[in-house]
Motif scaffolding. Sequence first.
Motif, PDB file in Angstrom:
ATOM      1  N   LEU A 124      16.372  44.662  23.697  1.00  0.00           N
ATOM      2  CA  LEU A 124      16.122  44.772  22.260  1.00  0.00           C
ATOM      3  C   LEU A 124      17.371  45.172  21.477  1.00  0.00           C
ATOM      4  O   LEU A 124      17.403  45.022  20.253  1.00  0.00           O
TER       5      LEU A 124
ATOM      6  N   ASN B 114      20.185  43.729  21.614  1.00  0.00           N
ATOM      7  CA  ASN B 114      21.073  42.558  21.545  1.00  0.00           C
ATOM      8  C   ASN B 114      21.863  42.569  20.231  1.00  0.00           C
ATOM      9  O   ASN B 114      21.278  42.458  19.152  1.00  0.00           O
TER      10      ASN B 114
ATOM     11  N   TRP C 216      21.449  39.704  17.485  1.00  0.00           N
ATOM     12  CA  TRP C 216      20.208  39.524  16.751  1.00  0.00           C
ATOM     13  C   TRP C 216      20.299  40.098  15.346  1.00  0.00           C
ATOM     14  O   TRP C 216      20.952  41.126  15.118  1.00  0.00           O
TER      15      TRP C 216
ATOM     16  N   THR D 297      14.784  39.463  13.616  1.00  0.00           N
ATOM     17  CA  THR D 297      14.556  38.961  14.971  1.00  0.00           C
ATOM     18  C   THR D 297      14.229  40.101  15.924  1.00  0.00           C
ATOM     19  O   THR D 297      13.312  40.011  16.746  1.00  0.00           O
ATOM     20  N   ARG D 298      14.973  41.203  15.794  1.00  0.00           N
ATOM     21  CA  ARG D 298      14.744  42.361  16.661  1.00  0.00           C
ATOM     22  C   ARG D 298      13.346  42.944  16.433  1.00  0.00           C
ATOM     23  O   ARG D 298      12.637  43.290  17.382  1.00  0.00           O
TER      24      ARG D 298
ATOM     25  N   ARG E 232      10.467  43.051  19.256  1.00  0.00           N
ATOM     26  CA  ARG E 232       9.963  44.366  19.634  1.00  0.00           C
ATOM     27  C   ARG E 232       8.452  44.439  19.440  1.00  0.00           C
ATOM     28  O   ARG E 232       7.734  44.998  20.285  1.00  0.00           O
TER      29      ARG E 232
END
Length: 277
Positions: A54, A56, A59, A63-64, A68
């Motif tokens: 998560l 990343n 991102w 997007t996260r 999640r």
Amino acid sequence: MDVIAQLPLWTAWLRASERSETTVRLREYHVRRYLNGLPAETDPLDLEWLVSYLANPRWKAATRRSARASLHIWTTWLHRTGRILSDPLALIPPARAPRSVPRPCPDPIIRKALLAADTRLRAMITLAAEAGLRRGEIATVSRSDVIEEQAGSSLIVHGKGRRERTVPLTAATSDAVQRQFMRVSPELPWLFPSKGQYADTHVQPIRVGELINEALPGRWSAHTLRHRFATEAYRNSHDLLLVQTLMGHSKPETTAIYVGLDTAQARTVVDGISLVA
């Protein structure tokens, strides 16, 4: 426990709880993407692996939050149904949604993206920028949704919460949609059929977002095309209720977040209060 083998039961639970099919596909996509990227012999419920995934850095915040949410719904289900002793994601604080100003994508950037786009991508971009569709709404457009009227084409949009609305299409968007349908087998109902795991359905919403985001430079994204639509619609109508209806929002306050500042009008106002004659 083989958590991958549990996914069909989880998706059935999502459907039983009246989640839309688009939502079910998105949630399953996020979980499968996470599981498929794990090294062999890795515990998929290990907190450190979940956090690393998560976190990343490539991102965007939206997007996260979406990934999640999908993973948390999955781990919560595993915990509440007794398949695991504790929910690892319960230890991660909820992600805060930033309250940001509207960011309508500038028209020159959209035009440049359209010049480089193929038929499929052109239809996606125009549906977002000239019809205000969300990526999930773009993904689910089908032949039966297009309405031919005397004044032009309109589109039945399948929005959030299974709410439908009708949006008139510009001539350019209507043409882009028709050209894309010509590339699709007449036996398939979808404007953007899936080419991957779900070949019997439409493309996944997350893929729509990825394709549009890749076509736009820097910070501009599919969502900023929707901001552009709201801003231009309000500028042309000065009718927030109409824009709310076109956007598929349940509250006008939500629509107001999408409408960008009319800088030309604001400059006229500010110039009028200048102390310098």
